[in-house]
Write a protein that holds these residues in place. Structure first.
Motif, mmCIF file in Angstrom:
data_model
loop_
_atom_site.group_PDB
_atom_site.id
_atom_site.type_symbol
_atom_site.label_atom_id
_atom_site.label_comp_id
_atom_site.label_asym_id
_atom_site.label_seq_id
_atom_site.Cartn_x
_atom_site.Cartn_y
_atom_site.Cartn_z
ATOM 1 N N CYS A 153 0.802 -1.269 -0.192
ATOM 2 C CA CYS A 153 0.034 0.043 0.027
ATOM 3 C C CYS A 153 0.924 1.300 -0.039
ATOM 4 C CB CYS A 153 -0.913 -0.045 1.172
ATOM 5 S SG CYS A 153 -1.915 1.736 1.561
ATOM 6 N N GLU A 170 -7.448 -4.715 -1.644
ATOM 7 C CA GLU A 170 -7.556 -2.951 -1.435
ATOM 8 C C GLU A 170 -6.792 -2.964 0.081
ATOM 9 O OE1 GLU A 170 -11.272 -1.705 -0.803
ATOM 10 O OE2 GLU A 170 -11.578 -0.720 -2.750
ATOM 11 N N ALA A 172 -7.025 -1.933 3.728
ATOM 12 C CA ALA A 172 -8.429 -1.808 4.546
ATOM 13 C C ALA A 172 -8.413 -0.419 5.177
ATOM 14 C CB ALA A 172 -8.203 -2.997 5.869
ATOM 15 N N HIS A 174 -7.022 2.379 3.812
ATOM 16 C CA HIS A 174 -7.053 3.781 2.513
ATOM 17 C C HIS A 174 -8.081 3.561 1.830
ATOM 18 C CE1 HIS A 174 -3.173 4.558 4.545
ATOM 19 N NE2 HIS A 174 -3.736 5.802 4.352
ATOM 20 N N ARG A 175 -8.660 2.072 1.559
ATOM 21 C CA ARG A 175 -9.477 1.733 0.453
ATOM 22 C C ARG A 175 -8.996 1.882 -0.897
ATOM 23 N NH1 ARG A 175 -11.829 -1.991 2.388
ATOM 24 N NH2 ARG A 175 -12.483 -1.701 4.474
ATOM 25 N N LYS A 176 -7.704 1.862 -1.024
ATOM 26 C CA LYS A 176 -7.226 1.793 -2.380
ATOM 27 C C LYS A 176 -6.496 0.556 -2.810
ATOM 28 C CE LYS A 176 -5.912 6.686 -2.145
ATOM 29 N NZ LYS A 176 -4.775 7.632 -1.734
#
Ligand code: MSP
Length: 550
Positions: A153, A170, A172, A174-176
């Motif tokens: 990440c 993804e 958890a 940053h949801r990126k």
């Protein structure tokens, strides 16, 4: 295992002279504390302001007690995240870092944050220190080459061990999307430190609050794995000496900022000096998301380099807003700059410290913010001072009335004040800001209650009651002075305005004065001298009236 005389035992050290720190008197111990070094991918947000305000309160409290404090903050400026942000803005990474870190500095100035050091990891002296530290770790046999494969990440600058097996995992937090990495890197042999780290994290008080200890224990119990400390093809970083093409992994570089911050410009960059300059730190304050870096990786790195370990790592919770995560996409980010401009320092500090148990997650609620500031600070505390001072001036020649029996230490308000003083110090020592704020407030509530019970405005109309009225007003004014004293680390500006109104010298808490504690001395009943002139009272706290939402 060779750990070069490293020690697990906490030690207090004498601090030598340095920029911004006067030479302490012999025997004076230092108290070093740190905020995280903030990424410069964006401007400061309320989360960073929250940590920094909390640390400022601790730093002020320790200085008020007479400690020589070294309060460190700064910016973490290398790594892929910063490089990409700069590219997106069409700037060189250095120009981008200069602008954003200057923004942090200016913001902390406006908040009157009392840091003693501001470190930037792009400082050339920091680079020298990283090189020295790495040489020690490498000489200790703790650097090996290995292949790093995994999901990464960029926002966390972290490999995610627990990434799900799906095609497009993804982060958890940053949801990126995570990015797949497969490269030959240098690894730090964390696995060698399993038993030392197990012992360390079990040590009572090392990880705080205690509720966070279990999660770290579970992680360590799975067995510590070596972690990569370099990247290839990442130009925005410090080159690893002797390993062409590698730059240091941003965390290996950033954590060392806590050490470079201790060596002011007039010192040579020499790791052997840091023990005389305030290392080990008494406290690292961080958010819960970066606890593992501070409670596991960092101590192992220090052990490898033969340096003492920090005493305590405190992982605080996250702030949400009206129940929702703060984020740009939701458009609900609270800008600390605007908050300061519209509400003032005291209001925001009071709300964050008094309402959110430090360590837990907290929710910023505008109405509650307004209510607490107005009820606690403007009404309970501000009006107490205003009305008592007005009565004393009216009936006792613009001065503090004679104390009479109110000078006795068994006066109910004397007992309450002493209890509040002990509660505030005990709570601040434990970083329990909420209990500290409530204890100071409770003293004001008791003083208001006493005033209402005694009703001097009625008594004054009765024959022969003047001495009693004088004693009652004295007791309430003295209790109010105590409230102002106890508020000094929490809301220093309000404390100062109250003390000035009471004819008292405000306290210096923004830097270590090197003199014995005037603040502790002020905590004795009877400090307010009868006959002292009282100036015309002004409201010490404006009510918060917010027409538009923040
Ligand atoms: N650069 C690293 C730290 C390196 S320390 C040697 C970093 N920086 S950060 O700017 O992303 O985050 C700094 C701190 O702010 C983290 O501890 C993080 O938990 C905290 N916060 C970020 N958002 C937050 C909230 N919404 N609420 C409270 N604090 C939060 O991580």
């Amino acid at each position: 295992m060779a750990t070069k005389g490293a020690t697990l035992a906490p030690q207090r050290v004498r601090v030598g002279p340095g920029r911004g720190a006067a030479c302490p008197p012999p025997g004076c111990m230092s108290y070093t504390l740190t905020t995280p070094l903030y990424y410069v991918n964006d401007r400061a947000h309320l989360g960073s302001a929250y940590t920094t305000l909390a640390c400022d309160t601790i730093a002020r409290f320790q200085r008020l007690k007479g400690e020589q404090v070294v309060f460190i903050t700064g910016c973490d400026e290398h790594g892929q995240k910063i490089q990409r942000t700069a590219e997106a803005a069409g700037l060189t990474p250095q120009a981008h870092c200069d602008a954003v870190s200057e923004g942090y500095r200016a913001l902390w100035d406006r908040w009157q944050i009392s840091h003693d050091r501001f470190i930037r990891t792009t400082d050339p002296r920091h680079r020298q220190l990283v090189e020295q530290f790495f040489a020690r770790v490498e000489a200790n046999g703790d650097v090996v080459e290995g292949r790093q494969q995994g999901w990464y990440c960029v926002a966390c600058e972290e490999f995610k061990d627990d990434a799900p097996g799906s095609q497009d995992p993804e982060c958890a937090i940053h949801r990126k999307p995570l990015e797949w990495r497969d490269e030959v890197n240098l690894f730090f042999r964390l696995s060698r430190y399993q038993s030392e780290i197990e012992a360390l994290i079990r040590r009572p008080g090392f990880i705080a609050p205690a509720s966070r200890q279990k999660e770290v224990e579970n992680f360590v119990a799975q067995g510590l794995r070596d972690f990569s400390i370099s990247r290839v093809d990442l130009p925005w970083g410090i080159p690893v000496p002797g390993h062409g093409g590698h730059t240091f992994y941003v965390w290996f570089d950033a954590l060392l900022g806590y050490l470079s911050a201790l060596l002011p410009a007039e010192d040579p960059v020499d790791l052997d000096l840091i023990r005389q300059r305030g290392w080990p730190a008494q406290l690292h304050v961080i958010g819960k998301d970066i606890l593992r870096f501070h409670a596991v990786y960092w101590p192992a790195m220090l052990l490898s380099a033969g340096l003492p370990l920090p005493e305590r790592v405190f992982g605080h919770g996250f702030l949400t807003r009206e129940g929702q995560k703060m984020g740009k996409s939701l458009g609900n980010v609270l800008d600390p700059e605007q908050l300061l401009e519209r509400c003032g320092r005291d209001a925001v500090r009071w709300y964050l410290l008094r309402d959110i148990p430090f360590g837990d997650d907290g929710d910023f609620q505008q109405q509650r913010f307004i209510d607490l500031v107005n009820n606690d600070l403007a009404n309970t505390i501000g009006n107490l001072l205003n009305r008592t001072s007005s009565m004393a001036r009216r009936w006792f020649a613009d001065a503090v009335p004679p104390a009479g029996p109110a000078s006795q230490p068994d006066h109910p308000l004397a007992v309450a004040a002493l209890g509040a003083g002990q509660a505030v110090s005990g709570a601040l020592e434990a970083l329990d800001f909420r209990t500290a704020a409530e204890a100071a407030l409770q003293l004001a509530i008791s003083a208001n209650g006493f005033l209402n019970d005694q009703a001097p405005w009625k008594r004054m109309k009765q024959e022969g009651e003047e001495a009693q009225v004088a004693a009652d007003l004295y007791a309430v004014l003295e209790a109010t002075r105590w409230v102002a004293v106890l508020l000094a680390p929490l809301v220093p500006d309000l404390s100062e305005r109250m003390l000035i109104q009471l004819g008292q010298q405000p306290f210096v808490s923004s830097h270590s004065s090197g003199v014995p504690s005037a603040w502790l001395d002020a905590q004795h009943w009877g400090g307010l001298l009868p006959g002292l002139p009282l100036i015309e009272p002004q409201p010490v706290m404006q009510r918060l009236e917010l027409e538009a939402p923040l």
